[in-house]
Write an enzyme that holds these catalytic residues in place. Structure first.
Site, short mmCIF file in Angstrom:
data_model
loop_
_atom_site.label_atom_id
_atom_site.label_comp_id
_atom_site.label_asym_id
_atom_site.label_seq_id
_atom_site.Cartn_x
_atom_site.Cartn_y
_atom_site.Cartn_z
N TYR A 53 -6.64 49.25 53.40
CA TYR A 53 -7.85 49.59 52.65
C TYR A 53 -8.92 48.48 52.73
CZ TYR A 53 -5.97 53.90 50.61
OH TYR A 53 -5.50 55.18 50.43
N PHE A 61 -12.63 49.02 42.48
CA PHE A 61 -11.37 49.76 42.47
C PHE A 61 -10.34 49.22 43.48
CE2 PHE A 61 -13.96 52.43 45.45
CZ PHE A 61 -13.10 52.51 46.55
N ARG A 89 -8.66 67.08 55.26
CA ARG A 89 -9.53 66.72 54.14
C ARG A 89 -9.83 67.95 53.27
NH1 ARG A 89 -10.81 61.19 53.42
NH2 ARG A 89 -12.95 61.67 52.86
N THR A 95 -11.98 63.27 46.55
CA THR A 95 -11.26 62.14 45.94
C THR A 95 -10.92 62.36 44.47
OG1 THR A 95 -12.66 60.80 47.40
CG2 THR A 95 -11.32 59.62 45.77
N ARG A 106 -5.29 67.87 45.70
CA ARG A 106 -5.72 66.97 44.63
C ARG A 106 -6.01 67.72 43.34
NH1 ARG A 106 -9.15 62.96 48.61
NH2 ARG A 106 -7.58 61.31 48.83
N GLU A 130 -5.76 54.18 61.82
CA GLU A 130 -4.69 54.34 60.83
C GLU A 130 -3.37 54.74 61.47
OE1 GLU A 130 -7.92 55.54 57.36
OE2 GLU A 130 -6.49 57.05 58.04
P1 RTP Z 1 -8.38 58.30 51.00
O1 RTP Z 1 -9.11 57.26 51.84
O2 RTP Z 1 -7.21 57.72 50.23
O3 RTP Z 1 -7.99 59.53 51.77
O4 RTP Z 1 -9.37 58.85 49.90
P2 RTP Z 1 -10.91 59.17 49.99
O5 RTP Z 1 -11.41 58.97 51.39
O6 RTP Z 1 -11.11 60.49 49.35
O7 RTP Z 1 -11.48 58.05 49.05
P3 RTP Z 1 -12.01 56.57 49.37
O8 RTP Z 1 -13.39 56.48 48.88
O9 RTP Z 1 -11.72 56.18 50.79
O10 RTP Z 1 -11.10 55.72 48.40
C1 RTP Z 1 -9.79 55.36 48.77
C2 RTP Z 1 -8.87 55.55 47.60
O11 RTP Z 1 -9.20 54.60 46.58
C3 RTP Z 1 -8.93 55.17 45.31
N1 RTP Z 1 -10.16 55.18 44.53
N2 RTP Z 1 -10.22 54.84 43.27
N3 RTP Z 1 -13.26 54.87 41.30
C4 RTP Z 1 -11.97 54.70 41.54
O12 RTP Z 1 -11.19 54.32 40.68
C5 RTP Z 1 -11.48 54.98 42.89
N4 RTP Z 1 -12.23 55.40 43.90
C6 RTP Z 1 -11.38 55.54 44.94
C7 RTP Z 1 -8.37 56.56 45.54
O13 RTP Z 1 -6.96 56.47 45.60
C8 RTP Z 1 -8.97 56.90 46.88
O14 RTP Z 1 -8.25 57.93 47.52
MG MG Z 2 -11.08 57.17 52.53
#
Ligand code: RTP
Ligand code: MG
Length: 144
Positions: A53, A61, A89, A95, A106, A130
């Site tokens: 990450y 976060f 997705r 998210t 989700r 990844e």
């Molecule tokens: P991912 O990468 O895990 O598939 O999820 P995503 O693209 O939908 O979201 P991303 O913005 O890349 O964020 C990665 C992961 O971080 C956690 N997160 N927490 N505001 C918060 O507390 C927050 N925002 C993101 C989530 O686990 C997210 O999937």
């Molecule tokens: Mg992401």
């Protein structure tokens, strides 16, 4: 028409593994045309989680995300299928589970924005990075 067969990278995240939702989540992915071509269960080290990450380093976060990702085992998989990156997705939903479309992984299983049950690569570049982070090419059993 030539099919756009892609590979994407998926994680069944700690909150889902802890609640024995591996099968439920995999069923949603498989029944939407995503075939498992590589799979393993592992517990991330802190260094692996931070590296995975790294794009979020510095965001508020990031630290709690790393703590969560090392809190229990995960299942990492390579999924293959037509338009696999976008399809994954779509099946996951956005998210924040409160904003995710009904019937998505989700919306149905996530506990919070952070503990959101699944990960899927967001672009071909992310998918390649990844997949290579967790698998060697000879661990991937392609179907096409
Ligand atoms: P991912 O990468 O895990 O598939 O999820 P995503 O693209 O939908 O979201 P991303 O913005 O890349 O964020 C990665 C992961 O971080 C956690 N997160 N927490 N505001 C918060 O507390 C927050 N925002 C993101 C989530 O686990 C997210 O999937
Ligand atoms: Mg992401």
């Amino acid at each position: 028409m030539v099919k756009n067969v892609e590979r994407t990278f998926s994680i069944i995240k700690p909150d889902a593994v802890k609640r024995d939702l591996i099968g439920e989540i995999l069923k949603r992915l498989e029944s939407n045309g995503l075939s498992v071509v590589a799979s393993k269960m592992l517990r991330l080290t802190r260094e692996q989680a931070e590296g995975f990450y790294a794009e979020h380093k510095g965001r508020d976060f990031y630290e709690p995300l790393v703590e969560y990702m090392i809190s229990a085992p995960i299942v990492v998989q390579v999924l293959e299928g037509e338009n696999a990156i976008a399809k994954n997705r779509e099946v996951m939903g956005v998210t924040d589970p409160a904003k995710a479309a009904p019937g998505t992984i989700r919306a149905d299983f996530a506990l919070s924005v952070r503990e959101n049950s699944a990960h899927g690569s967001d672009s071909p570049e992310s998918a390649a990075r990844e997949i290579a982070y967790f698998f060697t090419e000879n661990e991937i059993c392609g179907r096409h």
